[in-house]
Design a protein around this motif. Structure first.
Motif, PDB file in Angstrom:
ATOM      1  N   PRO A 182       0.965  -1.361  -0.088  1.00  0.00           N
ATOM      2  CA  PRO A 182      -0.458  -0.035  -0.060  1.00  0.00           C
ATOM      3  C   PRO A 182       0.778   1.172   0.113  1.00  0.00           C
ATOM      4  O   PRO A 182       2.092   1.288   0.898  1.00  0.00           O
ATOM      5  CB  PRO A 182      -0.374  -0.404   1.549  1.00  0.00           C
ATOM      6  CG  PRO A 182      -0.932  -1.633   1.794  1.00  0.00           C
ATOM      7  CD  PRO A 182       0.463  -2.113   1.079  1.00  0.00           C
ATOM      8  N   PHE A 183       0.278   2.800  -0.497  1.00  0.00           N
ATOM      9  CA  PHE A 183       0.943   3.719  -0.659  1.00  0.00           C
ATOM     10  C   PHE A 183       0.058   4.424   0.102  1.00  0.00           C
ATOM     11  O   PHE A 183      -1.109   4.825  -0.788  1.00  0.00           O
ATOM     12  CB  PHE A 183       1.125   3.895  -2.199  1.00  0.00           C
ATOM     13  CG  PHE A 183       2.287   5.155  -2.086  1.00  0.00           C
ATOM     14  CD1 PHE A 183       3.176   5.967  -1.297  1.00  0.00           C
ATOM     15  CD2 PHE A 183       1.192   6.557  -3.017  1.00  0.00           C
ATOM     16  CE1 PHE A 183       3.783   7.096  -1.652  1.00  0.00           C
ATOM     17  CE2 PHE A 183       1.560   7.692  -3.010  1.00  0.00           C
ATOM     18  CZ  PHE A 183       3.363   7.803  -2.056  1.00  0.00           C
ATOM     19  N   ILE A 184       0.933   5.333   1.156  1.00  0.00           N
ATOM     20  CA  ILE A 184       0.318   6.690   1.303  1.00  0.00           C
ATOM     21  C   ILE A 184       0.880   7.782   1.159  1.00  0.00           C
ATOM     22  O   ILE A 184       1.928   7.518   1.201  1.00  0.00           O
ATOM     23  CB  ILE A 184       0.243   6.775   3.298  1.00  0.00           C
ATOM     24  CG1 ILE A 184      -0.451   5.359   3.530  1.00  0.00           C
ATOM     25  CG2 ILE A 184      -0.451   7.790   3.932  1.00  0.00           C
ATOM     26  CD1 ILE A 184      -0.409   5.469   5.447  1.00  0.00           C
ATOM     27  N   LEU A 185       0.282   8.561   1.036  1.00  0.00           N
ATOM     28  CA  LEU A 185       0.379  10.046  -0.225  1.00  0.00           C
ATOM     29  C   LEU A 185       0.622  11.007   0.663  1.00  0.00           C
ATOM     30  O   LEU A 185      -0.557  11.363   0.837  1.00  0.00           O
ATOM     31  CB  LEU A 185      -0.481  10.126  -1.540  1.00  0.00           C
ATOM     32  CG  LEU A 185       0.374  11.530  -2.134  1.00  0.00           C
ATOM     33  CD1 LEU A 185       1.837  11.647  -2.660  1.00  0.00           C
ATOM     34  CD2 LEU A 185      -1.027  11.723  -2.832  1.00  0.00           C
ATOM     35  N   PHE A 186       1.868  11.985   1.167  1.00  0.00           N
ATOM     36  CA  PHE A 186       1.847  12.834   1.667  1.00  0.00           C
ATOM     37  C   PHE A 186       1.640  15.127   0.466  1.00  0.00           C
ATOM     38  O   PHE A 186       2.495  14.373   0.207  1.00  0.00           O
ATOM     39  CB  PHE A 186       2.719  13.406   2.492  1.00  0.00           C
ATOM     40  CG  PHE A 186       2.642  14.793   2.734  1.00  0.00           C
ATOM     41  CD1 PHE A 186       2.313  14.779   3.692  1.00  0.00           C
ATOM     42  CD2 PHE A 186       4.537  15.168   2.842  1.00  0.00           C
ATOM     43  CE1 PHE A 186       2.310  16.226   4.836  1.00  0.00           C
ATOM     44  CE2 PHE A 186       4.639  16.460   3.151  1.00  0.00           C
ATOM     45  CZ  PHE A 186       3.435  17.031   4.250  1.00  0.00           C
ATOM     46  N   SER A 187       0.190  14.862   0.574  1.00  0.00           N
ATOM     47  CA  SER A 187       0.265  16.031  -0.420  1.00  0.00           C
ATOM     48  C   SER A 187       0.620  16.618  -0.508  1.00  0.00           C
ATOM     49  O   SER A 187       0.860  17.854  -1.499  1.00  0.00           O
ATOM     50  CB  SER A 187      -1.683  15.745  -0.538  1.00  0.00           C
ATOM     51  OG  SER A 187      -1.838  16.692   0.555  1.00  0.00           O
ATOM     52  N   GLU A 188       1.316  17.250   0.580  1.00  0.00           N
ATOM     53  CA  GLU A 188       2.286  18.607   0.866  1.00  0.00           C
ATOM     54  C   GLU A 188       3.474  18.435  -0.263  1.00  0.00           C
ATOM     55  O   GLU A 188       4.616  19.772   0.395  1.00  0.00           O
ATOM     56  CB  GLU A 188       1.807  19.458   1.839  1.00  0.00           C
ATOM     57  CG  GLU A 188       0.277  19.273   2.899  1.00  0.00           C
ATOM     58  CD  GLU A 188      -0.126  20.044   1.243  1.00  0.00           C
ATOM     59  OE1 GLU A 188      -0.211  21.159   1.556  1.00  0.00           O
ATOM     60  OE2 GLU A 188      -1.377  19.465   1.081  1.00  0.00           O
ATOM     61  N   GLY A 189       4.035  17.456  -0.407  1.00  0.00           N
ATOM     62  CA  GLY A 189       5.364  17.531  -0.952  1.00  0.00           C
ATOM     63  C   GLY A 189       5.539  18.257  -2.940  1.00  0.00           C
ATOM     64  O   GLY A 189       5.249  19.346  -2.886  1.00  0.00           O
ATOM     65  N   TYR A 190       6.599  17.169  -3.021  1.00  0.00           N
ATOM     66  CA  TYR A 190       6.720  17.381  -4.534  1.00  0.00           C
ATOM     67  C   TYR A 190       6.069  16.769  -5.744  1.00  0.00           C
ATOM     68  O   TYR A 190       6.743  17.120  -6.620  1.00  0.00           O
ATOM     69  CB  TYR A 190       8.228  17.173  -4.715  1.00  0.00           C
ATOM     70  CG  TYR A 190       9.134  18.419  -3.548  1.00  0.00           C
ATOM     71  CD1 TYR A 190       8.696  19.593  -3.209  1.00  0.00           C
ATOM     72  CD2 TYR A 190      10.300  17.667  -3.365  1.00  0.00           C
ATOM     73  CE1 TYR A 190       9.304  19.818  -1.272  1.00  0.00           C
ATOM     74  CE2 TYR A 190      11.113  18.427  -1.822  1.00  0.00           C
ATOM     75  CZ  TYR A 190      10.973  18.786  -1.638  1.00  0.00           C
ATOM     76  OH  TYR A 190      11.645  19.476  -0.502  1.00  0.00           O
ATOM     77  N   ARG A 191       4.808  16.356  -5.202  1.00  0.00           N
ATOM     78  CA  ARG A 191       4.596  16.396  -7.163  1.00  0.00           C
ATOM     79  C   ARG A 191       3.590  16.435  -7.653  1.00  0.00           C
ATOM     80  O   ARG A 191       3.585  18.211  -7.221  1.00  0.00           O
ATOM     81  CB  ARG A 191       2.829  15.277  -5.956  1.00  0.00           C
ATOM     82  CG  ARG A 191       2.363  16.278  -5.460  1.00  0.00           C
ATOM     83  CD  ARG A 191       0.402  15.685  -4.884  1.00  0.00           C
ATOM     84  NE  ARG A 191      -0.129  16.499  -3.938  1.00  0.00           N
ATOM     85  CZ  ARG A 191      -1.080  16.674  -4.667  1.00  0.00           C
ATOM     86  NH1 ARG A 191      -1.350  16.739  -6.001  1.00  0.00           N
ATOM     87  NH2 ARG A 191      -1.253  17.946  -3.650  1.00  0.00           N
ATOM     88  N   LYS A 192       3.661  15.930  -8.903  1.00  0.00           N
ATOM     89  CA  LYS A 192       3.847  17.205 -10.110  1.00  0.00           C
ATOM     90  C   LYS A 192       2.206  16.602 -10.372  1.00  0.00           C
ATOM     91  O   LYS A 192       1.815  17.764 -11.553  1.00  0.00           O
ATOM     92  CB  LYS A 192       4.535  16.581 -11.144  1.00  0.00           C
ATOM     93  CG  LYS A 192       5.812  16.565 -11.187  1.00  0.00           C
ATOM     94  CD  LYS A 192       7.272  16.399 -11.924  1.00  0.00           C
ATOM     95  CE  LYS A 192       8.439  17.026 -11.035  1.00  0.00           C
ATOM     96  NZ  LYS A 192       9.404  15.672 -10.422  1.00  0.00           N
ATOM     97  N   SER A 193       1.073  16.005 -10.366  1.00  0.00           N
ATOM     98  CA  SER A 193      -0.156  15.209 -10.589  1.00  0.00           C
ATOM     99  C   SER A 193      -0.780  15.268  -9.175  1.00  0.00           C
ATOM    100  O   SER A 193      -0.377  15.720  -8.232  1.00  0.00           O
ATOM    101  CB  SER A 193       0.299  13.657 -10.926  1.00  0.00           C
ATOM    102  OG  SER A 193       1.244  14.305 -12.454  1.00  0.00           O
ATOM    103  N   SER A 194      -1.872  15.375  -9.334  1.00  0.00           N
ATOM    104  CA  SER A 194      -2.950  15.644  -8.773  1.00  0.00           C
ATOM    105  C   SER A 194      -3.273  14.473  -7.600  1.00  0.00           C
ATOM    106  O   SER A 194      -2.627  13.079  -8.118  1.00  0.00           O
ATOM    107  CB  SER A 194      -4.711  15.746  -9.163  1.00  0.00           C
ATOM    108  OG  SER A 194      -5.351  14.557  -9.951  1.00  0.00           O
ATOM    109  N   ILE A 195      -4.278  14.232  -6.931  1.00  0.00           N
ATOM    110  CA  ILE A 195      -4.333  13.471  -6.094  1.00  0.00           C
ATOM    111  C   ILE A 195      -4.977  12.006  -6.541  1.00  0.00           C
ATOM    112  O   ILE A 195      -4.507  10.850  -6.494  1.00  0.00           O
ATOM    113  CB  ILE A 195      -4.883  13.366  -4.149  1.00  0.00           C
ATOM    114  CG1 ILE A 195      -3.336  14.657  -3.851  1.00  0.00           C
ATOM    115  CG2 ILE A 195      -4.908  12.001  -3.385  1.00  0.00           C
ATOM    116  CD1 ILE A 195      -4.442  15.694  -2.864  1.00  0.00           C
TER     117      ILE A 195
END
Length: 222
Positions: A182-195
């Motif tokens: 499983p993957f848990i995303l921390f949304s406030e980092g450096y992602r370039k795509s939407s959740i």
């Protein structure tokens, strides 16, 4: 807590964008190019330092004739001499790591960052003893999203131990999928795509909410 929780570093536990941007601008200044903003530099993070330097040079006008390696090594030398200045952690990240460790979780770090600067950072933050397994960008011959980095951390775990990867990017999500965890995303980092495009199993924007997510997934903290 009968679980293995693996964390990415840059963009997940620490915000290193400012320190990396400052080094990048030193390199650009040496070759007479315009400086880069921190927000733009963030878009280069996620595939290791050498790729960051390549993207920086391409963005600023192209890779000079004397080659990428020269500027990568210059960047690496400057950054490794002091990776902790201008560094910050995301709010409540350290407290959450300490809480999970106290609850008995097995903790790991899986990052593209090289061992030397990573350990300096973890020592500075007094977090190094909260983790028992590490996979750095120079630990193996492969890097994320190759699942071998996750497998390396899990190699001594008892079969059946629930394992979760916490990260902030598309590369982290792909790494978890490749490792079939499983993957848990921390949304406030450096992602370039939407959740919704990243499609994590769970996500959070505040570290205060991570224990509840883990509790709901694991069922208990015993």
């Amino acid at each position: 807590m009968n679980a293995r929780i693996i964390f990415d570093l840059d963009g997940t536990l620490i915000d290193s964008a400012k320190s990396l941007t400052l080094v990048g601008n030193k390199i650009l200044s040496k070759i007479g190019r315009n400086s880069i903003t921190e927000e733009k530099y963030k878009t280069f993070i996620g595939d290791g330092l050498k790729k960051q330097v390549e993207r920086l040079l391409v963005w600023s006008g192209g890779i000079p004739e004397d080659g990428l390696e020269k500027y990568y090594l210059k960047f690496l030398s400057i950054y490794q001499s002091d990776p902790v200045s201008n560094l910050s952690t995301f709010p409540r990240a350290i407290e959450t790591i300490k809480f999970l460790k106290e609850k008995g979780a097995c903790m790991g770090i899986c990052t593209q960052k090289l061992r030397e600067p990573s350990m300096k950072i973890l020592e500075e933050l007094k977090l190094v003893n909260d983790f028992d397994q590490f996979a750095f960008g120079d630990t193996l011959a492969v890097r994320k999203p190759d699942p071998e980095m996750i497998n390396y951390i899990m190699q001594n775990d008892i079969d059946g131990t629930p394992t979760i990867y916490v990260g902030d990017s598309e590369v982290d999500a792909k790494t978890a999928r490749n490792a079939k965890i499983p993957f848990i995303l921390f949304s406030e980092g450096y992602r370039k795509s939407s959740i919704s495009e990243i499609k994590p199993d769970f996500w959070f924007s505040d570290y205060a909410n991570l224990p509840e997510i883990l509790l709901n997934y694991l069922g208990n903290f015993d």
